[in-house]
Design an enzyme around this catalytic site. Structure first.
Site: not given
Lengths: 338, 227
Positions: B30, B128
């Site tokens: 990431k 999220d």
């Protein structure tokens, strides 16, 4: 069907009463509007409605005159059926019913939020955008999914424009406060091009694709009370609040896989949020669009345009079904056009 | 960092996600992206804070036995994290696949609710929750990924909002699955029955299941133009 005649649009969801026009082929023409500007405090719904009633007939004359039309050139009446402030909506709906009955032309009630999207698509020539709808009452991120415009995220308390206006009001600026904040912020950053946010930190209200603005308002006021200059706080307020909106817009692009961002609503007049959206979109090989300012703010033209589009799909509103709905949802409108 | 990129999986709002190999095993990298539109001070504050929080939480949750990606490497200078690859499909694909029978989908959604409650029992909000951030394994388990907005919290409100964010996305992206949220809530509520009451965490008592669900129902009535 509108045929070769013009469609008249009536906007009256909140502080603005506005007539707008599109011609027989759906080309938009500028609105004639008047906005309530309270000397102090916010919008009182009934006082705004009184204002709309008082101005409606004068503005109707103005809009006809603007394109040298007579009432017989009008082929259909579109109006905002919701969402918005009840008393204001009722004036718009009454005016719409009156003109429609008097001229014996079709009536069509449309969704205010969807109208913002459609005028944006028409003006910016974009196809399937994610709409970042930033206004006084609304802050929503909307995209077309499965045949309807759907709200992917929104503010959990007040709209961003409302937050800016409230902050401005606390400093003694009259409504609308957003432009004053923009001007002060711009002056501050021009005088201090290397300005740091250190000491001016504010909450960053991103909750997934939802937002919240009441905390940032309180925190900004606290910075003022601590003695920070007004310009610096205005600048910091814009940097934080707009970044949060743009991030949510980007999350929606990532989630839906779409590549166009469209700005709408009164706060979309702000140059800084426009610039941020452009940078964000360019960064991810997407495009950012913002209609001219007169079509970002509430205007009758966008209502006329959506009315024209929906009439062409065969929909119209009967008198019996022409009541307003303060809570009309964006996904109540079936998008049967493209 | 010994990571060999193979394929970019996702261009997220905050990071680019790559699949590849790390020390010979299948892994995810990431890479945080600097956001040019944000003031550098704000970008740095958010980026650093979010990445450190994500790394710490992944370790903490993994140690406490939750089914989350295993953190393999963390490079704050290059702003990247490497973690194990969770095999499976994002929930969004499951919900959009008409060939999967309804009862199977409902079962997956209940498991999703249970995974969310397991996280909340650690006093952690995800921040999220979207149908892209929930991976359904071949065994139909729901694994939460992407803890970039996750935080340790003890306020009821933030747990309610955690569910509300998912609720909005379900309504927008999967309107044909109207009962999806109910199945998630059912799984969320059942968690205490299966695992007993939530244990205390280092910061105190995690917010109770019923308190979160009550608050979630309250938040649903708070947004614009709810049905």
């Amino acid at each position: 069907m509108a045929g070769g005649k013009w469609t008249l649009g009536i906007e009256s969801t909140a502080h603005t009463f506005s007539f707008g026009l599109v011609d027989g082929s759906g080309i938009p023409y500028p609105s004639k509007s008047d906005t309530v500007r309270p000397l102090e405090g916010g919008i009182h719904p009934r006082e705004a409605a009184d204002h709309h009633r008082d101005y409606s007939s004068e503005l109707f004359q103005d809009i006809l005159r603007s394109q040298n039309l007579t009432p017989s050139d009008i082929g259909a009446i579109a109006y905002s059926q919701g969402p918005g402030l009840g008393p204001c909506l009722r004036i718009g709906a009454s005016v719409a019913r009156t003109i429609s009955s008097a001229l014996d032309v079709p009536l069509i009630g449309v969704n205010h939020c969807v109208a913002h999207i459609e005028i944006g698509r028409q003006q910016c020539d974009c196809d399937d955008p994610v709409l970042l709808y930033v206004s006084g009452g609304n802050t929503q991120v909307i995209a077309k999914l499965q045949g309807k415009y759907r709200v992917l995220g929104e503010t959990l308390d007040i709209g961003i424009g409302n937050m800016l206006d409230k902050f401005a009001r606390m400093q003694g600026f009259p409504f609308p406060g957003g432009p004053v904040i923009e001007k002060l912020a711009l002056e501050y950053i021009q005088e201090n091009p290397a300005a740091s946010l250190e000491g001016l930190e504010l909450p960053y209200p991103v909750r997934g694709m939802d937002l919240a603005f009441s905390g940032i308002l309180t925190a900004a006021q606290r910075l003022i009370e601590k003695g920070h200059s007004l310009g610096s706080v205005c600048w910091s307020l814009q940097e934080h609040a707009f970044a949060a909106c743009v991030e949510v817009g980007e999350r929606a692009l990532a989630h839906t896989g779409k590549t166009e961002l469209l700005l709408g609503g009164g706060v979309a007049c702000n140059n800084r949020i426009r610039e941020m959206c452009t940078l964000m979109a360019t960064d991810r090989d997407s495009t950012s669009h913002a209609p001219p300012r007169m079509y970002c703010i509430d205007n009758g033209t966008m209502i006329a345009l959506l009315g024209h589009i929906e009439l062409n799909t065969g929909r119209k509103t009967s008198l019996l079904a022409s009541g307003i709905n303060q809570y009309l949802r964006t996904d109540d409108t079936l998008v049967s056009w493209s | 960092m010994v990571f060999i990129d193979e394929q970019r999986l996702h261009l997220g709002a905050e990071a680019e996600v790559w699949r590849g190999s790390w020390m010979g095993q299948s892994a995810i990298r990431k890479q945080r992206r600097n956001r040019s539109w944000r003031h550098p001070d704000l970008d740095d504050r958010l980026g650093r804070r979010r990445m450190i929080a994500e790394a710490r939480l992944l370790v903490r949750l993994y140690r406490n036995g939750l089914n989350v990606p295993l953190l393999l490497d963390c490079d704050m200078f290059e702003q990247q994290l490497v973690m194990s690859h969770v095999q499976g499909k994002p929930l969004i694909e499951i919900l959009n696949d008409p060939s999967i029978p309804d009862d199977s989908v409902m079962n997956i959604l209940k498991n999703t609710g249970q995974s969310i409650r397991m996280l909340h029992r650690q006093a952690v909000i995800h921040g999220d929750l979207s149908t892209n951030n929930i991976i359904v394994t071949p065994e139909n388990e729901a694994v939460l990924i992407d803890f970039g907005l996750a935080r340790i919290e003890y306020e009821t409100e933030l747990f309610g909002i955690d569910l509300h964010v998912l609720f909005e996305i379900l309504g927008a992206s999967h309107p044909h699955r109207k009962d999806a949220i109910d199945a998630i809530i059912e799984g969320y509520a059942a968690c205490e029955d299966i695992h007993g009451p939530a244990e205390n965490t280092p910061g105190g008592q995690p917010v109770g299941m019923q308190d979160v669900l009550d608050r979630f129902n309250l938040i649903r009535t708070r947004v614009r133009y709810h049905g």
